[in-house]
Design a protein around this motif. Sequence first.
Motif, PDB file in Angstrom:
ATOM      1  N   SER A  66      20.796  -0.626  31.889  1.00 21.31           N
ATOM      2  CA  SER A  66      21.437  -1.689  32.665  1.00 21.31           C
ATOM      3  C   SER A  66      21.935  -1.169  34.011  1.00 21.31           C
ATOM      4  CB  SER A  66      22.584  -2.316  31.878  1.00 21.31           C
ATOM      5  OG  SER A  66      23.602  -1.383  31.650  1.00 21.31           O
ATOM      6  N   GLU A  67      22.403   0.086  34.036  1.00 27.63           N
ATOM      7  CA  GLU A  67      22.862   0.654  35.307  1.00 27.63           C
ATOM      8  C   GLU A  67      21.682   0.795  36.275  1.00 27.63           C
ATOM      9  OE1 GLU A  67      25.951   0.936  35.832  1.00 27.63           O
ATOM     10  OE2 GLU A  67      26.621   0.724  33.762  1.00 27.63           O
ATOM     11  N   TYR A  68      20.556   1.283  35.758  1.00 23.50           N
ATOM     12  CA  TYR A  68      19.394   1.470  36.637  1.00 23.50           C
ATOM     13  C   TYR A  68      18.767   0.134  37.027  1.00 23.50           C
ATOM     14  CZ  TYR A  68      19.726   6.476  36.433  1.00 23.50           C
ATOM     15  OH  TYR A  68      20.188   7.760  36.590  1.00 23.50           O
ATOM     16  N   LEU A  69      18.879  -0.860  36.149  1.00 22.54           N
ATOM     17  CA  LEU A  69      18.423  -2.198  36.530  1.00 22.54           C
ATOM     18  C   LEU A  69      19.266  -2.706  37.699  1.00 22.54           C
ATOM     19  CD1 LEU A  69      16.781  -4.822  36.084  1.00 22.54           C
ATOM     20  CD2 LEU A  69      18.618  -5.559  34.557  1.00 22.54           C
ATOM     21  N   GLN A  70      20.573  -2.482  37.577  1.00 18.45           N
ATOM     22  CA  GLN A  70      21.483  -2.919  38.634  1.00 18.45           C
ATOM     23  C   GLN A  70      21.077  -2.314  39.982  1.00 18.45           C
ATOM     24  OE1 GLN A  70      25.280  -0.924  38.836  1.00 18.45           O
ATOM     25  NE2 GLN A  70      26.343  -2.837  39.209  1.00 18.45           N
ATOM     26  N   MET A 135      14.118   4.011  40.689  1.00 27.37           N
ATOM     27  CA  MET A 135      15.169   3.306  39.936  1.00 27.37           C
ATOM     28  C   MET A 135      14.529   2.375  38.899  1.00 27.37           C
ATOM     29  SD  MET A 135      18.215   4.116  40.818  1.00 27.37           S
ATOM     30  CE  MET A 135      18.934   5.181  42.045  1.00 27.37           C
ATOM     31  N   GLY A 136      13.465   1.681  39.325  1.00 25.64           N
ATOM     32  CA  GLY A 136      12.784   0.757  38.417  1.00 25.64           C
ATOM     33  C   GLY A 136      12.136   1.487  37.251  1.00 25.64           C
ATOM     34  N   LEU A 137      11.519   2.639  37.530  1.00 21.83           N
ATOM     35  CA  LEU A 137      10.876   3.402  36.457  1.00 21.83           C
ATOM     36  C   LEU A 137      11.910   3.936  35.461  1.00 21.83           C
ATOM     37  CD1 LEU A 137       8.122   5.413  38.400  1.00 21.83           C
ATOM     38  CD2 LEU A 137       7.804   3.506  36.812  1.00 21.83           C
ATOM     39  N   ILE A 138      13.029   4.408  35.979  1.00 25.27           N
ATOM     40  CA  ILE A 138      14.071   4.915  35.055  1.00 25.27           C
ATOM     41  C   ILE A 138      14.613   3.752  34.214  1.00 25.27           C
ATOM     42  CG2 ILE A 138      16.311   6.068  34.849  1.00 25.27           C
ATOM     43  CD1 ILE A 138      15.695   7.562  37.424  1.00 25.27           C
ATOM     44  N   PHE A 139      14.738   2.570  34.853  1.00 34.16           N
ATOM     45  CA  PHE A 139      15.181   1.384  34.100  1.00 34.16           C
ATOM     46  C   PHE A 139      14.200   1.077  32.969  1.00 34.16           C
ATOM     47  CE2 PHE A 139      14.023  -3.201  33.923  1.00 34.16           C
ATOM     48  CZ  PHE A 139      14.973  -3.564  32.970  1.00 34.16           C
ATOM     49  N   VAL A 140      12.914   1.012  33.296  1.00 36.10           N
ATOM     50  CA  VAL A 140      11.910   0.676  32.276  1.00 36.10           C
ATOM     51  C   VAL A 140      11.900   1.731  31.171  1.00 36.10           C
ATOM     52  CG1 VAL A 140       9.434   0.411  31.858  1.00 36.10           C
ATOM     53  CG2 VAL A 140      10.475  -0.672  33.850  1.00 36.10           C
ATOM     54  N   GLY A 141      11.979   3.017  31.572  1.00 38.42           N
ATOM     55  CA  GLY A 141      11.983   4.094  30.584  1.00 38.42           C
ATOM     56  C   GLY A 141      13.200   4.026  29.677  1.00 38.42           C
ATOM     57  N   SER A 142      14.375   3.749  30.267  1.00 33.10           N
ATOM     58  CA  SER A 142      15.610   3.675  29.467  1.00 33.10           C
ATOM     59  C   SER A 142      15.577   2.470  28.531  1.00 33.10           C
ATOM     60  CB  SER A 142      16.836   3.549  30.383  1.00 33.10           C
ATOM     61  OG  SER A 142      16.902   4.597  31.287  1.00 33.10           O
ATOM     62  N   TRP A 143      15.021   1.374  29.036  1.00 32.53           N
ATOM     63  CA  TRP A 143      14.958   0.160  28.204  1.00 32.53           C
ATOM     64  C   TRP A 143      14.007   0.377  27.032  1.00 32.53           C
ATOM     65  CZ3 TRP A 143      12.963  -5.355  29.811  1.00 32.53           C
ATOM     66  CH2 TRP A 143      13.617  -6.320  29.038  1.00 32.53           C
ATOM     67  N   ALA A 144      12.880   1.058  27.333  1.00 34.05           N
ATOM     68  CA  ALA A 144      11.937   1.384  26.250  1.00 34.05           C
ATOM     69  C   ALA A 144      12.613   2.310  25.234  1.00 34.05           C
ATOM     70  CB  ALA A 144      10.689   2.039  26.825  1.00 34.05           C
ATOM     71  N   ALA A 145      13.360   3.296  25.745  1.00 35.46           N
ATOM     72  CA  ALA A 145      14.063   4.225  24.843  1.00 35.46           C
ATOM     73  C   ALA A 145      15.086   3.463  24.000  1.00 35.46           C
ATOM     74  CB  ALA A 145      14.744   5.325  25.652  1.00 35.46           C
TER      75      ALA A 145
END
Lengths: 224, 136
Positions: A66-70, A135-145
């Motif tokens: 959520s932080e990286y999405l922000q 930022m978007g890639l880290i968001f997607v990766g964190s959400w997948a995790a």
Amino acid sequence: MKRFLRENSLGLVFGLLFLVVLVGQAVAGHADFNRMQLSEGLPEVSLGRYLTSASFGTDVAENWQSEYLQFFLYTFLTVWLLQKGSPESKSLDEAGLESDRDQKVGAFATDDSPPWARARGWRLHLFSNSLGIVMGLIFVGSWAAQSVAGVAAYNEEQLGDLQDPVSWAQYVREPDFWNRTLQNWQSELLAVASIAILAIYLRQRGSPQSKPVGAAHTATGIEG
Amino acid sequence: MLRTRSSQAVAVALAGLLLAGCASVDDRSRAAGDVAVRLLTAVADRDGESACSLLAPDTAAEVADTGDMPCAQAVLDEQLPGPGTVTGADVYGQWAQVRLTDDTVFLAAFPGGWRVVAAGCTPRPNRPYDCVLQGS
């Protein structure tokens, strides 16, 4: 050394605070996990076992995503979206990607511009969007995790409740996944809206997140 | 060169961790299946002491309370199915579910290994399994 610390204090202090708080979360989460274990008549687990558990993994990942999405949304949307009077917004006449001259790219690159700012084609395009993309890639990766750790944590609860486990495809349609996701998203979006709007009327002297104390409420795109 | 070797080392380490993780889950599933079969076999063989030693403490206490007699005797009165064969198992963290031909068994991890929390379980739509034997 002293100069290095002073010139990098923002990144260093937040990095250090992150580690301290992550340790705090691990200790508190471990205690909470063991409290639930005991209440179910089960033995306590070691800190090492807890740190490799799905429960800890999903608690960490759901906040990261959520932080990286922000920051991903903020980085991209502030290219086009404006907020009159806010230091978080560009000037009202600057919406969009701006000219190559303003962005110092291609023929307008300066001697100290990064090499890919002088390049053409895909390298320039990639570098021009690299902050948002990462930022978007880290968001997607964190959400997948979050989804992978989340299904394991959810299934641990399911088995403890004498119910069948679910697959990953079923879990991402479960209310548990979306409740964990959306409760984080709403708080991040509220925080962004708050700083963009409150900074119109309120000031924090010396902060780049604020306008200068004496700037007019209508002044836009000025940082203090 | 150094970077290439480092990348290879990281890739090998990650692959090792993944394989170790899969092997660990398989081992734990097998161990849970063994305990489930041993419990049902012990009950079928009228060996109450062995059966109760495979139950989680709360479950053993509940069996004794419900039967109003020692667990080793009470567990033999429970209407548990025969051992059958393991058809599948899922392990998540501290919990496992073992599916047998005639039964579903839930287990939890204890310092001495897996212990049965509930056995003789039959599924109910959108509700927890209904179990012949389970903790309070």
